[in-house]
Write an enzyme that holds these catalytic residues in place. Structure first.
Site, PDB file in Angstrom:
ATOM      1  N   SER A   3       0.794  -1.292  -0.102  1.00 22.32           N
ATOM      2  CA  SER A   3      -0.014   0.201   0.037  1.00 22.32           C
ATOM      3  C   SER A   3       0.838   1.343  -0.005  1.00 22.32           C
ATOM      4  O   SER A   3       0.273   2.268  -0.396  1.00 22.32           O
ATOM      5  CB  SER A   3      -1.066  -0.100   1.229  1.00 22.32           C
ATOM      6  OG  SER A   3      -1.813  -0.860   1.165  1.00 22.32           O
ATOM      7  N   LYS A  40      -8.049   3.059   6.562  1.00 16.43           N
ATOM      8  CA  LYS A  40      -7.159   4.038   6.253  1.00 16.43           C
ATOM      9  C   LYS A  40      -7.787   5.602   6.231  1.00 16.43           C
ATOM     10  O   LYS A  40      -6.885   6.555   6.724  1.00 16.43           O
ATOM     11  CB  LYS A  40      -6.491   3.931   4.862  1.00 16.43           C
ATOM     12  CG  LYS A  40      -5.663   2.484   5.030  1.00 16.43           C
ATOM     13  CD  LYS A  40      -5.058   2.075   3.625  1.00 16.43           C
ATOM     14  CE  LYS A  40      -4.308   1.003   3.675  1.00 16.43           C
ATOM     15  NZ  LYS A  40      -4.019   0.579   2.316  1.00 16.43           N
TER      16      LYS A  40
END
Length: 180
Positions: free
Chosen positions: A78, A121
């Site tokens: 990521s 997130k």
């Protein structure tokens, strides 16, 4: 993203010296994250001119990339676009001067692939008072499914390629410097 929720990670890059080429990684990174860093380094190295950098910047630069909180294990793809942005920032001598969070897997050809944990997130970004995020276009559906109270006050940029990331990060950086 972790098993207990989202967290923000800082990515630091520094030119240690200009005697020879080298790339050092620290911060208790797992194998997949190390691969992401290597991919980001290779991608940026090949495309320096496209990002307004000296094409030979890395030829004589030993670069140190660090992800603080070294006692905390980190892994996954990521951070690929974030690492690439940190390397471009270093090569351009252009600090990213605003709170900005980003997530996305980077390929060697500059494509940005979707990642997991978008909800966590976004919550982590909000908790850190970050109101501008860059997310893979492939995760737009995940973002759109978030409750309104999580998306409220967040400026989301959806990207397909690293060039899109570059435009968001550095075009705006250039504009803000010009306004000073």
């Amino acid at each position: 993203w972790t098993a207990v929720g989202g967290a923000t990670l800082s990515i630091e890059s520094s030119r240690i010296h200009n005697l020879n080429r080298g790339f050092k990684l620290t911060g208790q990174l797992g194998d997949v994250m190390k691969e992401s860093a290597e991919i980001a380094y290779s991608y940026v190295l090949v495309n320096l001119r496209e990002f307004g950098c000296e094409p030979d910047f890395f030829d004589t630069s030993t670069v140190h990339l660090h992800v603080p909180a070294g006692a905390t294990p980190k892994d996954g793809p990521s951070a690929g676009i974030t690492i690439a942005a940190a390397l471009v920032s270093l090569a351009r001598g252009d600090k990213i001067r605003r709170s900005l969070a980003m997530t996305g897997e980077l390929t060697l050809t500059g494509q940005v692939f979707p990642v997991g944990g978008i909800r966590e997130k976004i919550i982590a970004a909000r908790r850190s008072r970050i109101r501008e995020v860059i997310i893979p276009f492939g995760n737009r559906g995940d973002y759109d499914l978030l409750p309104g109270h999580l998306r409220e006050g967040i400026e989301a940029h959806f990207v397909r390629r690293f060039q899109d990331v570059f435009e968001v990060v550095f075009a705006r950086s250039k504009q803000s410097r010009a306004m000073r």
